[in-house]
Design an enzyme around this catalytic site. Sequence first.
Site, short mmCIF file in Angstrom:
data_model
loop_
_atom_site.label_atom_id
_atom_site.label_comp_id
_atom_site.label_asym_id
_atom_site.label_seq_id
_atom_site.Cartn_x
_atom_site.Cartn_y
_atom_site.Cartn_z
N LYS A 1 -9.13 7.73 0.70
CA LYS A 1 -8.68 6.36 0.92
C LYS A 1 -9.85 5.55 1.49
CE LYS A 1 -4.44 4.12 2.44
NZ LYS A 1 -3.06 4.30 2.81
N GLU B 1 13.65 6.15 5.81
CA GLU B 1 14.43 5.18 6.58
C GLU B 1 15.84 5.69 6.89
OE1 GLU B 1 12.44 4.46 4.05
OE2 GLU B 1 11.00 3.03 4.89
N ARG C 1 17.32 0.74 2.58
CA ARG C 1 17.45 2.16 2.25
C ARG C 1 18.44 2.88 3.17
NH1 ARG C 1 12.81 4.56 -0.54
NH2 ARG C 1 12.69 3.26 -2.39
#
Length: 654
Positions: free
Chosen positions: A290, A377, A405
């Site tokens: 990343k 979540e 969610r």
Amino acid sequence: MSKLLEQINNTSDLKKLSIPQLRTLADQIRQFILNSISKTGGHLASNLGIVELTLALHYVFDFKEDKLLWDVGHQCYTHKIITGRKEQFHRLRQPGGISGFPNPAESVYDQFTVGHAGTSIATAIGMALGSMLDARYSITDENREDKIVAVIGDASIVNGVSFEALNNLGLVKRQLLIVLNDNSMAIDVTVGAMAKYLSKVRLSQTYEDLRKTTKNILEHMPGIGKTVEEAIERIKKSIRMVLPASQMFESLNIPYFGPVDGHDVDSLIRLFRAMAELNHPAVLHVYTEKGKGFKPADTQPSKFHSTGPFKINGDAIEPITDVKRPSFTSVFGRFLTELAEKDHRIVTITSAMCDGTGLLEFRKKFKDRFYDVGIAEGAAVDIAAGLAKTGLKPVVCIYSTFLQRSFDQIFQEVALQNLPVVFCIDRAGFVGSDGPTHHGLMDIGFLRMLPNLVLTAPANEIEMKLALEFALAEDKPIVIRYPKDLVPQSQFSRAACARPFKLGKSVVVKKTKDSAIAVVSYGSVLTEALRAANLLAKEGIAVDVINARFAAPVDEAIIALSETGKSIITVEDHHLACGFGSAVLEMVAAKTTNNKSANIRTLGVPSRFIGHNYRSFQLMEAGINAEKIVETAKEMAHSMLDVLRPSSGRAQYS
Ligand SMILES: Cc1ncc(C[n+]2csc(CCOP(=O)(O)OP(=O)(O)O)c2C)c(N)n1
């Protein structure tokens, strides 16, 4: 723009390049993304890391026919650049420009408009099943030989939806390639058992191991006469090691290949070519870095996950900020940390959004009272319910759009049990440049229908503290919503807003003699209501301004206003359907004996999806601003005049 990149306008141009040219192109694309994002802002670190992987995919497949499904979608910049959107890239996330996420309205190369994690595998399965049926029944004229590829990050593959999808991968009896893009990071470092498992594997792998694995996969790829099981066994034997990452997938009967180097474009191309020929689903595990190629993003990938504009100074950056006021997020984080100093029962739960929800300070100070559960979540809410059951005071910090969610968990494990869980919903309302996948415009709707839940929204910094104090003192589930915005200037921090929160009680912020209209705002849009009142006063139209503070329960005093003949304008940064204004209308309809005379106008977001833009423009587009309030108040005033004109000269408005 660098020379090679200048010549690449579409994937056909790409396919003409040699491997060394592809390597050069990857570096040029990284530079192009970096320069562009430094001006527009956007998701930087993930995109710098996935350049070679994207080039290799497009080199091998033809995603006009084949299907490429991105998970979350924030890592699609190289994909956009090489699928005809290079010239528009400088307008990424800008008004009228291209979106920061995949968007089928922009290109045939994009399948779904996505921004939420965990969806790519399941949607890919759906498309694979569709093509299987199509092949059998000739339902469409589609190309039935098309390949399907889902690209998913290591943080998103552990999401519940991803696991549910993997559990059903056996339904697919055709090619379907899942590329696991493992960079060891979510926005922050990945958390949880699966992340530990993957990072253990990663640490055990040298660059040489990755190279060997690639070679072995290519040598032993299942082909005619060889089953995938045989091939995998041979691969394992030939590298004389057991690859633990494979065990998880293989235990689910999913052929796994890897891990391989995600920056070696040559190997990736050969691997994709081989894997495209498989006639069943498979996972290719790819390591990427990343933030690759840009030191600040490489060393601080979390900070550069999503960034505003910045100045590049060699290998460093200088932030561009002229922000003078704090954000709702930061004042929330500060107040919660202060309150937690005094009350050890306060614990926080977030789902991979520690920084975004303002919890960095809390995490630093109260490491053992902070839980980041990853992109989960639903589990976050249930863990909070469990914590509340033990007498703690859990504060769940999730963005409005991602809280969608956890609707069922909020319903059963929190609302039905009436447990004192505090939901701090950040990014409630328009979110600006992330656009429709990220707007938080439905939380009032899906939460206010749940019995026991109290919904509140602070209008400013003072109220943020009061709302938190109130919520943590109550013995019931409380929702606090606030936007992705700076807190209003202090001139709006009226004395009325300094009064402690009382359950279901609004506050009158501006009372004007002879006013026939009350503007009732919910949350931070109080600023606009007050601005409108000032503008109207200049035109001789008097209005009251009421800060509703609660959307559930709505203050009966607001309903009583309409009974006294006062006209009401409600204002909210939320969809009109099921929002705060709807709650007022429902209550008026239910309670008013003489509701024929109720004159109520609701201002909020109409029933359509509003694209990426500056937040202030989105509010303007939806008519949630002082100007629209003024216009509405004038219309109401004039219609009142029309009613009054024939009988008397008592009209208050000119
Ligand atoms: C359901 C959901 N929760 C939270 C987020 C916020 N979010 C955006 S990207 C991201 C991390 C994704 O990590 P990973 O899948 O590994 O992809 P990477 O950024 O590393 O490429 C998170 C948590 C989201 N998009 N969707």
